[in-house]
Design a protein around this motif. Structure first.
Motif, PDB file in Angstrom:
ATOM      1  N   ALA A 199       0.708  -1.128   0.081  1.00 26.31           N
ATOM      2  CA  ALA A 199      -0.056   0.029   0.074  1.00 26.31           C
ATOM      3  C   ALA A 199       0.852   1.282   0.100  1.00 26.31           C
ATOM      4  O   ALA A 199       0.609   2.269  -0.736  1.00 26.31           O
ATOM      5  CB  ALA A 199      -0.796   0.049   1.468  1.00 26.31           C
ATOM      6  N   SER A 252       2.523   1.612  -3.372  1.00 25.16           N
ATOM      7  CA  SER A 252       1.513   1.798  -4.171  1.00 25.16           C
ATOM      8  C   SER A 252       1.314   3.579  -4.132  1.00 25.16           C
ATOM      9  O   SER A 252       1.351   4.213  -5.353  1.00 25.16           O
ATOM     10  CB  SER A 252       0.015   1.440  -3.874  1.00 25.16           C
ATOM     11  N   GLN A 253       1.440   4.112  -2.991  1.00 26.83           N
ATOM     12  CA  GLN A 253       1.554   5.677  -3.143  1.00 26.83           C
ATOM     13  C   GLN A 253       3.006   6.442  -3.792  1.00 26.83           C
ATOM     14  O   GLN A 253       2.929   7.480  -4.019  1.00 26.83           O
ATOM     15  CB  GLN A 253       1.469   6.217  -1.737  1.00 26.83           C
ATOM     16  N   THR A 270      -0.004   1.894  -8.095  1.00 27.42           N
ATOM     17  CA  THR A 270      -0.532   0.642  -7.778  1.00 27.42           C
ATOM     18  C   THR A 270      -0.196  -0.552  -8.698  1.00 27.42           C
ATOM     19  O   THR A 270       0.244  -1.679  -8.365  1.00 27.42           O
ATOM     20  CB  THR A 270      -2.017   0.488  -7.782  1.00 27.42           C
ATOM     21  N   LYS A 271      -0.209  -0.238  -9.818  1.00 19.18           N
ATOM     22  CA  LYS A 271      -0.022  -1.154 -11.020  1.00 19.18           C
ATOM     23  C   LYS A 271       1.592  -1.799 -10.849  1.00 19.18           C
ATOM     24  O   LYS A 271       1.812  -2.951 -10.841  1.00 19.18           O
ATOM     25  CB  LYS A 271      -0.204  -0.471 -12.225  1.00 19.18           C
ATOM     26  N   HIS A 278       2.113  -3.571  -7.312  1.00 16.93           N
ATOM     27  CA  HIS A 278       1.569  -4.999  -7.575  1.00 16.93           C
ATOM     28  C   HIS A 278       2.339  -5.816  -8.491  1.00 16.93           C
ATOM     29  O   HIS A 278       2.704  -7.002  -7.875  1.00 16.93           O
ATOM     30  CB  HIS A 278       0.075  -4.945  -7.856  1.00 16.93           C
ATOM     31  N   GLN A 300      -7.665  -4.081  -5.005  1.00 14.16           N
ATOM     32  CA  GLN A 300      -8.110  -2.552  -4.525  1.00 14.16           C
ATOM     33  C   GLN A 300      -7.629  -2.382  -2.951  1.00 14.16           C
ATOM     34  O   GLN A 300      -7.235  -1.270  -2.650  1.00 14.16           O
ATOM     35  CB  GLN A 300      -9.495  -2.578  -4.614  1.00 14.16           C
ATOM     36  N   HIS A 360      -5.031  -4.158  -1.824  1.00 15.33           N
ATOM     37  CA  HIS A 360      -3.817  -4.648  -1.668  1.00 15.33           C
ATOM     38  C   HIS A 360      -3.750  -5.912  -0.680  1.00 15.33           C
ATOM     39  O   HIS A 360      -2.556  -6.227  -0.111  1.00 15.33           O
ATOM     40  CB  HIS A 360      -2.688  -3.632  -0.952  1.00 15.33           C
ATOM     41  N   TYR A 408      -6.293  -6.096 -12.586  1.00 18.37           N
ATOM     42  CA  TYR A 408      -6.777  -5.379 -11.557  1.00 18.37           C
ATOM     43  C   TYR A 408      -7.936  -4.181 -12.189  1.00 18.37           C
ATOM     44  O   TYR A 408      -7.552  -3.199 -11.945  1.00 18.37           O
ATOM     45  CB  TYR A 408      -5.909  -4.941 -10.630  1.00 18.37           C
ATOM     46  N   GLY A 455       1.329   5.354 -12.468  1.00 15.04           N
ATOM     47  CA  GLY A 455       0.031   5.652 -11.710  1.00 15.04           C
ATOM     48  C   GLY A 455      -0.394   6.967 -11.926  1.00 15.04           C
ATOM     49  O   GLY A 455      -1.196   7.467 -11.111  1.00 15.04           O
ATOM     50  N   GLU A 507      -1.725   9.471  -9.051  1.00 11.30           N
ATOM     51  CA  GLU A 507      -1.747   8.492  -7.764  1.00 11.30           C
ATOM     52  C   GLU A 507      -0.375   8.305  -7.134  1.00 11.30           C
ATOM     53  O   GLU A 507      -0.677   8.313  -5.917  1.00 11.30           O
ATOM     54  CB  GLU A 507      -2.390   7.270  -8.695  1.00 11.30           C
ATOM     55  N   SER A 508       0.446   8.495  -7.887  1.00  4.67           N
ATOM     56  CA  SER A 508       1.890   8.268  -6.979  1.00  4.67           C
ATOM     57  C   SER A 508       2.919   9.418  -7.210  1.00  4.67           C
ATOM     58  O   SER A 508       2.649  10.324  -8.010  1.00  4.67           O
ATOM     59  CB  SER A 508       2.530   7.167  -7.811  1.00  4.67           C
TER      60      SER A 508
END
Lengths: 108, 294
Positions: free
Chosen positions: A23, A26-27, A31-32, A35, A50, A52, B6, B80, B83-84
């Motif tokens: 998580a 991901s920040q 996320t992609k 993961h 979603q 994680h 996803y 992302g 988002e990132s």
């Protein structure tokens, strides 16, 4: 009541370690990619992408070591710091059994 | 052929197209950089009399940022996007390049059409945004470069206090000289203050990020980030050179400040291209084999 809470909490580990690290990553990297790097370890699968949430398919210590190494490839020690900061926030007595020796030394 | 990754539907052809376009843009950027450097050296050695030769150099200052923007748009997706932190730094850097391209495009048009370029003019409304956008990019970079880890150390607290003060002093001396500059506050002075504020911000953040990250930043993306740092530092050097040449009334297209600005854009553009996640072992997790995505 307290006992039940303890049992529930203990049942969360070691999956929670992985969930929190992924998580946090991901920040940082999205996320992609977070993961994808986690799946490269070959030791986990995602049960709820979603959130994680993961299910471990191999030894937690070995998989955690591979996970940190997988992220380290991106930004080096800076990526490792992200993982270690997550681990430091967690109760050590409950998760130390799942930490590889090198990570235990770095977390202190 | 589609693959559900996803809840992100990925078309096999999309992945292939992005990779091909990215490679073409990167190679074109490198060739354009080499060509521009050779052309600038030609200008300095042979010093042609016609001004059109010098105006040609400004087209490099438009074309290269455009390539950088294309690269940035392609690459931010793998990280992302908004988002990132990495995605945000790519987007803000690309937006800075966009301001370069727009400002330079308008400035070149006015020059070719023999219109006087007032100060501040329309190009300045774009140029003035470059530094703040680069500053935002640096703020995001600080979040993933390891700077936060070192920020907890005592020497970092010392730097956090002294670097801003030094930056303000240096920039005041370079861009204003003395307080006499502010005796008359008109539109050009206000714009100079805004420009300088951007320079101060970028200098503070660039120095802090570089110094605080240097012992932590590594991995395969390290060189890309260092190239972004160098590009941003060169942008600042270009600002200083521009101010010096302006004070000596020695400004013309293709001068030293333009060359430094070009190098800045080159490092930023090529740095962005090196943030391609395909360079990681295992890539970004999406592979295409005979049209099948896995």
């Amino acid at each position: 009541m307290v006992g039940m809470a303890l049992v529930l909490t203990m049942g969360l580990y070691p999956n929670e370690i992985f969930r929190e690290i992924i998580a946090e990553q991901s920040q940082v990297i999205g996320t992609k990619l977070a993961h994808a790097r986690a799946l490269l370890t070959g030791g986990l699968t995602f049960t709820s992408p979603q959130q994680h949430e993961v299910a471990l398919t191999q030894d937690p210590k070995n998989t955690l070591s591979k996970l940190v190494s997988s992220y380290e490839e991106i930004f080096g020690e800076a990526s490792v710091d992200v993982c270690l900061d997550v681990i430091k926030r967690m109760p050590m007595e409950q998760m130390s059994q799942y930490l590889p020796e090198d990570i235990k030394q770095r977390v202190g | 052929m589609y693959h559900q990754l996803y809840n992100l539907d990925v078309k096999a052809c999309d992945v292939e197209n992005i990779t091909v376009v990215g490679k073409v843009v990167t190679i074109t950027s490198a060739c354009l950089t080499a060509l521009a450097i050779l052309y600038w050296l030609f200008l300095q050695i042979y010093m042609p009399e016609s001004s059109i030769y010098y105006t040609v150099f400004t087209f490099f200052l438009i074309a290269l940022p455009l390539l950088g923007i294309i690269n940035g748009i392609l690459i931010q997706k793998a990280w992302g996007g908004f988002e990132s932190f990495v995605g945000r730094s790519v987007i803000c850097t690309s937006a800075g390049l966009m301001m370069w391209a727009l400002g330079m495009g308008i400035s070149t048009y006015l020059e070719i059409a023999n219109h006087e370029i007032p100060y501040p003019g329309i190009p300045d409304y774009f140029f003035v945004l470059i530094d703040p956008l680069y500053a935002l990019s640096l703020v995001s970079i600080m979040r993933f470069s390891g700077a936060r880890t070192n920020m907890k150390r005592v020497w970092a607290l010392f730097l956090l206090f002294t670097i801003p003060l030094i930056s303000i002093f240096i920039n005041f001396k370079i861009f204003f000289g003395s307080t006499d500059y502010f005796e008359t506050i008109d539109y050009p002075v206000v714009f100079n203050i805004i420009y300088t504020f951007g320079s101060v911000l970028v200098m503070i953040l660039a120095v802090l990020t570089i110094v605080l990250s240097i012992t932590r930043l590594g991995g395969k993306m390290r060189l890309a980030i260092y190239m972004l740092f160098l590009g941003i530092v060169l942008q600042y050097m270009g600002d200083i050179t521009y101010s010096i040449l302006l004070s000596k009334d020695s400004l013309y297209s293709g001068n030293l400040s333009d060359f430094i600005y070009f190098l800045s854009i080159a490092f930023v553009t090529i740095g962005l291209s090196r943030l391609n996640t395909d360079r990681l072992n295992g890539g970004n997790g999406i592979s295409v084999d005979n049209g099948v995505v896995s």
